[in-house]
Every structure is written in structure tokens, then in C-alpha cells.
Design an enzyme around this catalytic site. Sequence first.
Site, PDB file in Angstrom:
ATOM      1  N   HIS A 100       0.841  -1.201   0.000  1.00 29.04           N
ATOM      2  CA  HIS A 100       0.000   0.000   0.000  1.00 29.04           C
ATOM      3  C   HIS A 100       0.876   1.251   0.000  1.00 29.04           C
ATOM      4  O   HIS A 100       1.955   1.267   0.587  1.00 29.04           O
ATOM      5  CB  HIS A 100      -0.900   0.026   1.235  1.00 29.04           C
ATOM      6  N   GLU A 118      -1.295  -0.079   8.392  1.00 28.18           N
ATOM      7  CA  GLU A 118      -2.253  -0.960   9.060  1.00 28.18           C
ATOM      8  C   GLU A 118      -1.555  -1.791  10.135  1.00 28.18           C
ATOM      9  O   GLU A 118      -0.323  -1.796  10.241  1.00 28.18           O
ATOM     10  CB  GLU A 118      -2.923  -1.887   8.048  1.00 28.18           C
ATOM     11  N   HIS A 175       3.318  -7.506   1.836  1.00 27.96           N
ATOM     12  CA  HIS A 175       2.719  -8.377   2.849  1.00 27.96           C
ATOM     13  C   HIS A 175       1.599  -9.220   2.252  1.00 27.96           C
ATOM     14  O   HIS A 175       1.090  -8.931   1.167  1.00 27.96           O
ATOM     15  CB  HIS A 175       2.157  -7.544   4.004  1.00 27.96           C
ATOM     16  N   ARG A 195      -1.406  -4.930  -6.096  1.00 26.08           N
ATOM     17  CA  ARG A 195      -1.222  -6.372  -6.060  1.00 26.08           C
ATOM     18  C   ARG A 195       0.082  -6.739  -6.755  1.00 26.08           C
ATOM     19  O   ARG A 195       0.319  -6.359  -7.898  1.00 26.08           O
ATOM     20  CB  ARG A 195      -2.428  -7.051  -6.733  1.00 26.08           C
TER      21      ARG A 195
END
Length: 318
Positions: A100, A118, A175, A195
Site C-alpha cells: 500500500h 495498518e 505483505h 497487487r
Amino acid sequence: MYNEPIFLEPVLQERIWGGNKLSTEFGYQTPYEHTGEAWVISAHPNGPSKIKNGPLEGNTLQDAWEKHGKLFNRAGAASESYPLLVKILDANENLSVQVHPDDSYAQEKEDVPYGKTECWYVLDAEEGAELILGHHAKNRKELQKAMENGEWDSLLKRVPVTAGDFVYVPSGTIHAIGAGIVILETQQSSDITYRVYDYNRTDVNGNPRDLHLKQAAEVTNIPHEAPKEEIVQETIEDLTIRKLVEEAYFTVYHWDLRGNAILERKGDFLQVSVIKGKAEIVIDNKTFPLEKGVHFIIPNTIKDFSLQGNAEMIVSHT
């Protein structure tokens, strides 16, 4: 004055890798065969939570944020987007390997307010379950070459996990959540994902799922550095509080209640997810039952409250 918690209805999301644990473990009405995510505290336009109680019942959290700023210590209408998003993810299969962007890249390239940092609290993990967290590339050229050649086994770092583990995932970290893991995720309110690899899976129409190698190579942190975790613990009466992470975007705690505790609200508002057990929250002599799978916000209009029961919770604020 608004003197009760804001209870929220989860928004269920279909995912190719999802399973049925959001139904069997949390009792949610799952509308899909592969239900991968419950957005349990969300004001994101791709899945805003609805308020279940009180004067704002039936409104979305986004409505409350925009029209009732005092609940979040905001003066008047919100000029910024609601900052956080809390999810529960059921990884019946491996999630795609992804990364991200940070705020500046997301704002410049995607025209959205937030990037995505996150963190994960592992609620359940099958024996042998593991995450992908980081990579072995020494520079950007080496990273791009490994991506283009599909050298995933040598590129990606794998980490075994068990229930109760906590993982911090800053923006720019490659991740993936592995099969057999259920997590509660606290993140910036963003839905931007690049992705990197998806195990050559196809979508429902038989088409390969899109990859975003150019963007991923641009935003990935190189070299990968594992975040330094320093968990701090304190006890307030019968409540054990573990501070899991405190950083620029959010502070996240694990609460373990074994009796009674009187607390003051931290932050402008407090997000709470009950992950185990049953309890009650008491505000101004009004009692509200809590159980596993319940999610709510303690607004800025509430300064203190008490808890009683036996339960575990993940709690966060900005």
C-alpha cells in the site's frame, strides 16, 4: 449531549479468498459463499457502517462524521475524511501479495486522502499458518527483477503466527495474510491496494486478476526493515491494558477485562471491538451489553465509563 456508545453494523465484503468464519465464529449474516471481510467500523465510501442505536440510528458513520462533528471533537462539518477503518478478515485461502502507498503517493497518484498503514491482531490461526511480511531485495533494481521473473520464494519473507500475535504493517511493506488466519485489522481509512502476486488465480469470469507491479515497485520500502515493537502494559482495577502500537496514524490496545474497571476516554473518540467473552459498559447509569462480534465508538461527548464482565477487546484511537 450524546451519552451512549455508537454501535455499528458490520458491512460484509465478498473476496475470492474468503470463507465462512465470519458467520460461524461471529454470527454475522454473510451474504456470499466467500465472505472475506467484515468492515466493522467504517466510514469509507466503499462500505460505510450503519449506526444501530440512539438518536442517529439508521445513519451511516460517514453521516455522523460529516454532520455531528462534536461527537469526534470536530468543529462543524468535517473538512477531512474519517481517519480509521477496522476490519475482520477470514483468510480461507492465501491473500494476494500486496503493498500500500503512503499518504503523499495516494494523494498525488490516486486522488484519495489517505495511504494505508495498518496493523493486525491475530484472532485465530491454524497450525502452521504464516504471513508474508517484507522482502529480501537490497535495492529497487533487484526488487523489480525478482518481481518480473516471478522469484517469489527467494524474494518474500515468511513469518509464522499464532492466535494473539500482533503485527504492525507500515505503508510500503510488502505483505500477505496466509490461509487459515483470522485477523482484526486497524488501518487508515483507505482502500488502495497494489497487487504484486496472486498465485495465478482468476476471477469469477476466468480472467487473471490485475497486478500493479509498476506502482508496487515505486512505493515499496527498500530495504525492508522490521518495525520495532515495544508493547507497554498497565493494569486499571480488573482490566489489563496492553498498548500494542502507538504511531502517527493510530494507537491500538488489547484490553483484557476480568471484573470491573472505571476508565476515562482516550483520544478524541475511542473505537472498540469485542473479540472474546461478554461484558457490560455503563455510562451515566445506563447499561449496554457487550459480546464477541460487537463494535462501537465511545464519542467525545463521553468522558468516562465503566466496564464489568469477562471479555477481551481491541481498542483504538487517532
